[in-house]
Design an enzyme around this catalytic site. Structure first.
Site, PDB file in Angstrom:
ATOM      1  N   ASP A  72       0.867  -1.172   0.000  1.00  2.93           N
ATOM      2  CA  ASP A  72       0.000   0.000   0.000  1.00  2.93           C
ATOM      3  C   ASP A  72       0.906   1.224   0.000  1.00  2.93           C
ATOM      4  O   ASP A  72       1.789   1.356   0.872  1.00  2.93           O
ATOM      5  CB  ASP A  72      -0.907   0.013   1.228  1.00  2.93           C
ATOM      6  CG  ASP A  72      -2.104  -0.919   1.067  1.00  2.93           C
ATOM      7  OD1 ASP A  72      -2.175  -1.642   0.063  1.00  2.93           O
ATOM      8  OD2 ASP A  72      -2.960  -0.938   1.982  1.00  2.93           O
ATOM      9  N   HIS A 221       3.413  -1.891   3.919  1.00  2.00           N
ATOM     10  CA  HIS A 221       3.306  -0.471   3.592  1.00  2.00           C
ATOM     11  C   HIS A 221       4.681   0.032   3.163  1.00  2.00           C
ATOM     12  O   HIS A 221       5.674  -0.178   3.880  1.00  2.00           O
ATOM     13  CB  HIS A 221       2.779   0.320   4.784  1.00  2.00           C
ATOM     14  CG  HIS A 221       1.311   0.138   5.009  1.00  2.00           C
ATOM     15  ND1 HIS A 221       0.792  -0.973   5.639  1.00  2.00           N
ATOM     16  CD2 HIS A 221       0.249   0.909   4.646  1.00  2.00           C
ATOM     17  CE1 HIS A 221      -0.532  -0.879   5.672  1.00  2.00           C
ATOM     18  NE2 HIS A 221      -0.889   0.252   5.078  1.00  2.00           N
TER      19      HIS A 221
END
Length: 255
Positions: A72, A221
């Site tokens: 992400d 992430h």
């Protein structure tokens, strides 16, 4: 004949129009029991039923040691170049779910992602809770990312969506499905997004290795220094365990 036409007109008026308001908009927060001893996690019957209804996925084949690496990428924190360098060195494909902020601030990195054979997925333009915005806003959020990604990188199709904040509903899933998206959730994740609370590469490495399982869709992430520092060793050691890395297109061809 006149009476028949009038009767039909009444029937047509009385037939309700199906709208998204008819679909449940109860916010669902993605979650699951984490993998232990390389056993694929189970999200529960309720989640499995909803995901199956809209063609969404959160893990691959439990009998094959294949993993799917996803990131992400809401914004850039200086870690992406290292991540891309490791992926290139280890010949590992990945999918990066990006926002409008990432695309506008990092067009060069977005181009590099695609040029190096990775996939860009949709993480929405502004990262809102889709269950709290209108149907039109959901479509706008998705379309802006798709259009800007194509403009910057030349990527012709955008097929995969990760809902911002991991929050979704049947209403938002239906809208996304009509826009041509498959929801991609995850089966391996941990708290890694807080850039003010990084704990060192060993923390990321341990979490990845502890939760590893056949068919894993890994969520990392890209803002995390821990992840960037741990990625190469984790990939090498997973390969030593017999795991292979494939992209999401490989996963969806198996469905």
């Amino acid at each position: 004949m006149k009476r028949l036409l009038c009767a039909l007109s009444v029937l047509i008026v009385l037939v309700p129009t199906i709208t998204y308001a008819a679909l449940p908009n109860r916010p669902i927060h993605w979650g699951f029991k984490k993998s232990v001893n390389e056993e694929p996690p189970y999200a529960g019957a309720e989640y499995d039923e909803v995901l199956a209804k809209y063609g969404a996925v959160y893990k691959g084949d439990p009998d094959k040691k294949i993993m799917y690496l996803t990131f992400d990428s809401g914004y850039e924190n200086g870690q992406m170049p290292k991540i891309l360098k490791v992926l290139k060195k280890e010949k590992v494909p990945a999918t990066f779910f990006v926002t409008g902020h990432f695309l506008l601030s990092q067009p060069e990195l977005a181009r590099q992602i695609v040029d190096e054979g990775h996939i860009i997925g949709n993480h929405s333009w502004h990262h809102p809770d889709f269950t709290r915005v209108s149907d039109e806003r959901v479509r706008e959020e998705l379309n802006k990312v798709k259009i800007k990604t194509k403009e910057i990188t030349g990527q012709k199709k955008m097929k995969y969506l990760r809902p911002p904040r991991g929050v979704f509903s049947e209403r938002t899933m239906q809208i996304a499905k009509e826009e041509g998206y498959t929801h991609i959730f995850w089966s391996l994740a941990f708290v890694d997004w807080n850039v003010n609370s990084q704990k060192g590469w060993q923390y990321s490495y341990n979490n990845i290795m502890k939760q590893a399982h056949p068919g894993a869709i890994i969520l990392l992430h890209s803002v995390s220094k821990d992840n960037a520092d741990a990625l190469e060793q984790a990939i090498k050691d997973l390969k030593d365990r017999g795991y292979k890395f494939k992209n999401l297109d490989h996963l969806m061809k198996k469905k």
